[in-house]
Design a protein around this motif. Sequence first.
Motif, PDB file in Angstrom:
ATOM      1  N   THR A   3       0.835  -1.207   0.000  1.00 33.99           N
ATOM      2  CA  THR A   3       0.000   0.000   0.000  1.00 33.99           C
ATOM      3  C   THR A   3       0.866   1.252   0.000  1.00 33.99           C
ATOM      4  O   THR A   3       0.613   2.206  -0.740  1.00 33.99           O
ATOM      5  N   ARG A   6       2.321   1.782  -3.419  1.00 29.16           N
ATOM      6  CA  ARG A   6       1.302   2.258  -4.365  1.00 29.16           C
ATOM      7  C   ARG A   6       1.054   3.751  -4.153  1.00 29.16           C
ATOM      8  O   ARG A   6       1.010   4.526  -5.111  1.00 29.16           O
ATOM      9  N   ARG A   7       0.937   4.172  -2.925  1.00 29.47           N
ATOM     10  CA  ARG A   7       0.684   5.592  -2.636  1.00 29.47           C
ATOM     11  C   ARG A   7       1.866   6.459  -3.048  1.00 29.47           C
ATOM     12  O   ARG A   7       1.684   7.577  -3.547  1.00 29.47           O
ATOM     13  N   THR A  11       1.664   9.381  -5.904  1.00 32.76           N
ATOM     14  CA  THR A  11       2.194  10.731  -5.684  1.00 32.76           C
ATOM     15  C   THR A  11       3.160  11.109  -6.800  1.00 32.76           C
ATOM     16  O   THR A  11       3.107  12.233  -7.326  1.00 32.76           O
ATOM     17  N   VAL A  36     -10.335   1.584  -3.628  1.00 36.70           N
ATOM     18  CA  VAL A  36      -9.006   1.597  -3.006  1.00 36.70           C
ATOM     19  C   VAL A  36      -8.282   2.896  -3.365  1.00 36.70           C
ATOM     20  O   VAL A  36      -7.635   3.521  -2.513  1.00 36.70           O
ATOM     21  N   ILE A  37      -8.411   3.331  -4.615  1.00 36.15           N
ATOM     22  CA  ILE A  37      -7.779   4.587  -5.036  1.00 36.15           C
ATOM     23  C   ILE A  37      -8.397   5.768  -4.277  1.00 36.15           C
ATOM     24  O   ILE A  37      -7.681   6.662  -3.821  1.00 36.15           O
ATOM     25  N   GLN A  39      -9.630   5.694  -1.302  1.00 34.67           N
ATOM     26  CA  GLN A  39      -9.058   5.627   0.051  1.00 34.67           C
ATOM     27  C   GLN A  39      -7.612   6.119   0.050  1.00 34.67           C
ATOM     28  O   GLN A  39      -7.200   6.850   0.956  1.00 34.67           O
ATOM     29  N   ASP A  40      -6.849   5.719  -0.968  1.00 35.93           N
ATOM     30  CA  ASP A  40      -5.463   6.194  -1.073  1.00 35.93           C
ATOM     31  C   ASP A  40      -5.421   7.712  -1.120  1.00 35.93           C
ATOM     32  O   ASP A  40      -4.587   8.350  -0.451  1.00 35.93           O
ATOM     33  N   LEU A  44      -3.559  10.245   1.415  1.00 33.78           N
ATOM     34  CA  LEU A  44      -2.544  11.188   0.928  1.00 33.78           C
ATOM     35  C   LEU A  44      -2.904  12.627   1.315  1.00 33.78           C
ATOM     36  O   LEU A  44      -2.020  13.405   1.695  1.00 33.78           O
TER      37      LEU A  44
END
Length: 174
Positions: A3, A6-7, A11, A36-37, A39-40, A44
Amino acid sequence: MSTADRRRKITEKLTEKGGPLKGGDLAVQFGVSRQVIVQDMAVLRAEGLQVVATPRGYMLLSPLRPEGIVKTVVTRHGDYKSMEEELRIMVNNGARVLNVIVEHPVYGEITGNLMISTPEDVSRFMDNITGSEGEPLSSLTGGVHLHTLEVRDEASWKKILRALKEKNYLPDEK
């Protein structure tokens, strides 16, 4: 991929792209769901990344141009044709329409990030809103709403105000 990785990649992509990235495209690229995106992006933002969701996708807020100033205008319109004309007046006179804001009696201030700066952006926005089942935020307030604009200078700002007044998009001053 973890995770955190991915974040970090998201970014990097936002920074490199400089323009909007669709959440669905990011989901496909990373092999995760659109949720999920979402939530990401929330995480962020909580970590301080200046990312906003716009009708065209996620993007980083850019700092103001050195010569730019930020102004807020209260406007009113009643249909899609006048909405488009209002936005075109703004961008054709050098504004970047950062957002739209309405004052809701229950929820208070509701803001929608727009980031519209070209006639093509206006066309895309209008295609999206007329092709969806959603309603403009201004429909909650009888057409009255605010826009935050980034403009080059005071002369551009005054030109925008004159054009909006000429088309009766400024509420009556009492």
